[in-house]
Design a protein around this motif. Structure first.
Motif, PDB file in Angstrom:
ATOM      1  N   ARG A   1     -43.083   0.528 -71.698  1.00  0.00           N
ATOM      2  CA  ARG A   1     -42.117  -0.466 -71.246  1.00  0.00           C
ATOM      3  C   ARG A   1     -42.799  -1.526 -70.396  1.00  0.00           C
ATOM      4  NH1 ARG A   1     -39.765  -1.293 -66.535  1.00  0.00           N
ATOM      5  NH2 ARG A   1     -37.822  -2.498 -66.444  1.00  0.00           N
ATOM      6  N   HIS A   2     -43.691  -1.114 -69.514  1.00  0.00           N
ATOM      7  CA  HIS A   2     -44.394  -2.053 -68.652  1.00  0.00           C
ATOM      8  C   HIS A   2     -45.255  -3.016 -69.468  1.00  0.00           C
ATOM      9  CE1 HIS A   2     -46.263  -3.460 -64.916  1.00  0.00           C
ATOM     10  NE2 HIS A   2     -47.414  -3.418 -65.563  1.00  0.00           N
ATOM     11  N   ALA A   3     -45.808  -2.539 -70.586  1.00  0.00           N
ATOM     12  CA  ALA A   3     -46.699  -3.357 -71.407  1.00  0.00           C
ATOM     13  C   ALA A   3     -45.952  -4.275 -72.368  1.00  0.00           C
ATOM     14  CB  ALA A   3     -47.653  -2.449 -72.196  1.00  0.00           C
ATOM     15  N   GLN A   4     -44.661  -4.024 -72.577  1.00  0.00           N
ATOM     16  CA  GLN A   4     -43.896  -4.735 -73.597  1.00  0.00           C
ATOM     17  C   GLN A   4     -43.991  -6.263 -73.495  1.00  0.00           C
ATOM     18  OE1 GLN A   4     -42.378  -2.872 -75.979  1.00  0.00           O
ATOM     19  NE2 GLN A   4     -41.747  -4.662 -77.152  1.00  0.00           N
ATOM     20  N   PRO A   5     -43.836  -6.872 -72.312  1.00  0.00           N
ATOM     21  CA  PRO A   5     -43.877  -8.335 -72.249  1.00  0.00           C
ATOM     22  C   PRO A   5     -45.203  -8.948 -72.694  1.00  0.00           C
ATOM     23  CG  PRO A   5     -42.895  -7.431 -70.251  1.00  0.00           C
ATOM     24  CD  PRO A   5     -43.473  -6.276 -71.007  1.00  0.00           C
ATOM     25  N   TYR A   6     -46.277  -8.152 -72.645  1.00  0.00           N
ATOM     26  CA  TYR A   6     -47.583  -8.691 -72.976  1.00  0.00           C
ATOM     27  C   TYR A   6     -47.829  -8.769 -74.483  1.00  0.00           C
ATOM     28  CZ  TYR A   6     -48.197  -7.932 -68.033  1.00  0.00           C
ATOM     29  OH  TYR A   6     -48.029  -7.975 -66.672  1.00  0.00           O
ATOM     30  N   ILE A   7     -46.884  -8.260 -75.279  1.00  0.00           N
ATOM     31  CA  ILE A   7     -47.003  -8.425 -76.728  1.00  0.00           C
ATOM     32  C   ILE A   7     -45.985  -9.419 -77.261  1.00  0.00           C
ATOM     33  CG2 ILE A   7     -48.158  -6.263 -77.318  1.00  0.00           C
ATOM     34  CD1 ILE A   7     -45.513  -4.939 -77.709  1.00  0.00           C
ATOM     35  N   TRP A   8     -45.187 -10.009 -76.373  1.00  0.00           N
ATOM     36  CA  TRP A   8     -44.249 -11.036 -76.824  1.00  0.00           C
ATOM     37  C   TRP A   8     -44.971 -12.328 -77.185  1.00  0.00           C
ATOM     38  CZ3 TRP A   8     -40.309  -9.982 -72.309  1.00  0.00           C
ATOM     39  CH2 TRP A   8     -39.640  -8.783 -72.580  1.00  0.00           C
ATOM     40  N   LEU A   9     -46.047 -12.641 -76.460  1.00  0.00           N
ATOM     41  CA  LEU A   9     -46.826 -13.840 -76.793  1.00  0.00           C
ATOM     42  C   LEU A   9     -47.440 -13.746 -78.185  1.00  0.00           C
ATOM     43  CD1 LEU A   9     -47.916 -16.603 -75.625  1.00  0.00           C
ATOM     44  CD2 LEU A   9     -49.978 -15.325 -75.035  1.00  0.00           C
ATOM     45  N   PRO A  10     -48.144 -12.654 -78.528  1.00  0.00           N
ATOM     46  CA  PRO A  10     -48.670 -12.559 -79.896  1.00  0.00           C
ATOM     47  C   PRO A  10     -47.590 -12.506 -80.963  1.00  0.00           C
ATOM     48  CG  PRO A  10     -49.122 -10.538 -78.664  1.00  0.00           C
ATOM     49  CD  PRO A  10     -48.678 -11.564 -77.668  1.00  0.00           C
ATOM     50  N   CYS A  11     -46.397 -12.002 -80.626  1.00  0.00           N
ATOM     51  CA  CYS A  11     -45.286 -12.077 -81.590  1.00  0.00           C
ATOM     52  C   CYS A  11     -45.012 -13.536 -81.946  1.00  0.00           C
ATOM     53  CB  CYS A  11     -44.027 -11.449 -80.998  1.00  0.00           C
ATOM     54  SG  CYS A  11     -43.995  -9.646 -81.011  1.00  0.00           S
ATOM     55  N   GLY A  12     -44.983 -14.386 -80.926  1.00  0.00           N
ATOM     56  CA  GLY A  12     -44.770 -15.804 -81.163  1.00  0.00           C
ATOM     57  C   GLY A  12     -45.911 -16.442 -81.927  1.00  0.00           C
ATOM     58  N   ILE A  13     -47.139 -16.016 -81.626  1.00  0.00           N
ATOM     59  CA  ILE A  13     -48.308 -16.553 -82.334  1.00  0.00           C
ATOM     60  C   ILE A  13     -48.202 -16.251 -83.823  1.00  0.00           C
ATOM     61  CG2 ILE A  13     -50.803 -16.296 -82.645  1.00  0.00           C
ATOM     62  CD1 ILE A  13     -51.057 -15.930 -79.636  1.00  0.00           C
ATOM     63  N   ILE A  14     -47.881 -15.017 -84.150  1.00  0.00           N
ATOM     64  CA  ILE A  14     -47.747 -14.635 -85.562  1.00  0.00           C
ATOM     65  C   ILE A  14     -46.639 -15.430 -86.235  1.00  0.00           C
ATOM     66  CG2 ILE A  14     -47.136 -12.747 -87.126  1.00  0.00           C
ATOM     67  CD1 ILE A  14     -48.425 -10.820 -85.094  1.00  0.00           C
ATOM     68  N   ARG A  15     -45.491 -15.536 -85.580  1.00  0.00           N
ATOM     69  CA  ARG A  15     -44.370 -16.287 -86.171  1.00  0.00           C
ATOM     70  C   ARG A  15     -44.727 -17.760 -86.348  1.00  0.00           C
ATOM     71  NH1 ARG A  15     -39.506 -18.959 -84.812  1.00  0.00           N
ATOM     72  NH2 ARG A  15     -39.994 -18.945 -82.573  1.00  0.00           N
ATOM     73  N   GLY A  16     -45.447 -18.334 -85.374  1.00  0.00           N
ATOM     74  CA  GLY A  16     -45.838 -19.733 -85.467  1.00  0.00           C
ATOM     75  C   GLY A  16     -46.787 -20.002 -86.619  1.00  0.00           C
ATOM     76  N   ILE A  17     -47.712 -19.081 -86.851  1.00  0.00           N
ATOM     77  CA  ILE A  17     -48.662 -19.241 -87.951  1.00  0.00           C
ATOM     78  C   ILE A  17     -47.929 -19.213 -89.287  1.00  0.00           C
ATOM     79  CG2 ILE A  17     -50.577 -18.138 -89.176  1.00  0.00           C
ATOM     80  CD1 ILE A  17     -51.608 -17.217 -86.422  1.00  0.00           C
ATOM     81  N   LEU A  18     -47.063 -18.221 -89.474  1.00  0.00           N
ATOM     82  CA  LEU A  18     -46.338 -18.138 -90.736  1.00  0.00           C
ATOM     83  C   LEU A  18     -45.402 -19.335 -90.921  1.00  0.00           C
ATOM     84  CD1 LEU A  18     -47.319 -15.070 -90.414  1.00  0.00           C
ATOM     85  CD2 LEU A  18     -45.433 -14.566 -91.947  1.00  0.00           C
ATOM     86  N   ASP A  19     -44.804 -19.795 -89.821  1.00  0.00           N
ATOM     87  CA  ASP A  19     -43.917 -20.949 -89.914  1.00  0.00           C
ATOM     88  C   ASP A  19     -44.670 -22.195 -90.359  1.00  0.00           C
ATOM     89  OD1 ASP A  19     -41.099 -22.094 -89.076  1.00  0.00           O
ATOM     90  OD2 ASP A  19     -42.588 -23.461 -88.211  1.00  0.00           O
ATOM     91  N   SER A  20     -45.923 -22.318 -89.935  1.00  0.00           N
ATOM     92  CA  SER A  20     -46.707 -23.493 -90.322  1.00  0.00           C
ATOM     93  C   SER A  20     -46.991 -23.512 -91.824  1.00  0.00           C
ATOM     94  CB  SER A  20     -48.030 -23.530 -89.551  1.00  0.00           C
ATOM     95  OG  SER A  20     -48.886 -22.475 -89.964  1.00  0.00           O
ATOM     96  N   PHE A  21     -46.892 -22.346 -92.469  1.00  0.00           N
ATOM     97  CA  PHE A  21     -47.053 -22.262 -93.923  1.00  0.00           C
ATOM     98  C   PHE A  21     -45.701 -22.262 -94.635  1.00  0.00           C
ATOM     99  CE2 PHE A  21     -51.118 -20.495 -92.494  1.00  0.00           C
ATOM    100  CZ  PHE A  21     -52.018 -21.167 -93.326  1.00  0.00           C
ATOM    101  N   GLY A  22     -44.639 -22.519 -93.894  1.00  0.00           N
ATOM    102  CA  GLY A  22     -43.317 -22.609 -94.491  1.00  0.00           C
ATOM    103  C   GLY A  22     -42.609 -21.282 -94.669  1.00  0.00           C
TER     104      GLY A  22
END
Length: 221
Positions: A175-196
């Protein structure tokens, strides 16, 4: 890591070589980023509650007390995250949005020029191999898909978790570590979004330093 800091810059136009930094710099920046967003979110809530109290709205006293309690936790150094799901959801939205912008910039800068990435699986493989190598100096350990729009990425030694420690383990540490993987979640979504490719990305850890990301492709229909 230099690539990530470059993508975090405002313009991203200057040569990467002019901004070389130690790879450990972001490991110090990330906790401060999380703590700052939590603190500012708390302060925003407290200001809204003070305003509501000044206007004489009912039911604000208890909320104000809760906000003060959470703020005291933050002043203690953020050893524990606020036990407030609504507040942490707001922090998630902010962190994920930062990651989304970073992901789009990474895709623009490092997308392969010698081949087109059209198939979603190929784009996910690009994330697992090329992007993960750029950010963490290693590739994703395991990639699974049901070939119906669900992709599961598993990193058994997620770099941002390697130096994390705490007095408690198991669910509390996860639970304590959870917020530190929210940034890479956004990174992954942003990359896929850039490819449509529109997606929803969530992550979880069952025990440090393991981390699992699930990508779900969102249909346009």
């Amino acid at each position: 890591m230099t690539q990530l800091l470059s993508a975090l810059s405002l313009d991203g136009k200057r040569p990467i070589e002019s901004r070389q930094v130690n790879s450990g710099a972001f490991e110090f920046l990330l906790p401060e980023l999380v703590n700052t967003l939590v603190a500012t979110t708390i302060e925003t809530r407290r200001n809204a509650e003070r305003l509501a109290l000044a206007l004489g709205e009912e039911g604000t006293a208890d909320n104000s007390a809760n906000a003060t309690r959470v703020a005291e936790t933050s002043n203690a150094g953020w050893l524990e995250l606020p036990d407030d799901s609504e507040l942490m959801e707001q922090v998630f939205v902010k962190l994920e949005a930062v990651g989304f912008r970073v992901g789009r910039r990474l895709a623009e800068r490092f997308a392969p020029v010698n081949r087109r990435l059209v198939d979603t699986l190929d784009i996910v493989k690009f994330v697992c191999k090329d992007i993960w190598m750029l950010l963490f100096n290693r590739q994703i350990d395991n990639l699974k898909t049901n070939h119906r729009g669900i992709y599961v990425l598993q990193d058994n030694k997620f770099k941002w978790f390697l130096r994390m420690s705490g007095n408690s383990g198991g669910a509390a540490a996860a639970r304590h570590a959870q917020p530190y993987i929210w940034l890479p979640c956004g990174i992954i979504r942003g990359i896929l979004d850039s490819f449509g490719v529109s997606t929803v990305v969530v992550a979880e850890t069952l025990g440090l330093p393991q981390c699992t990301f699930q990508i779900k492709v969102v249909s346009d229909e």
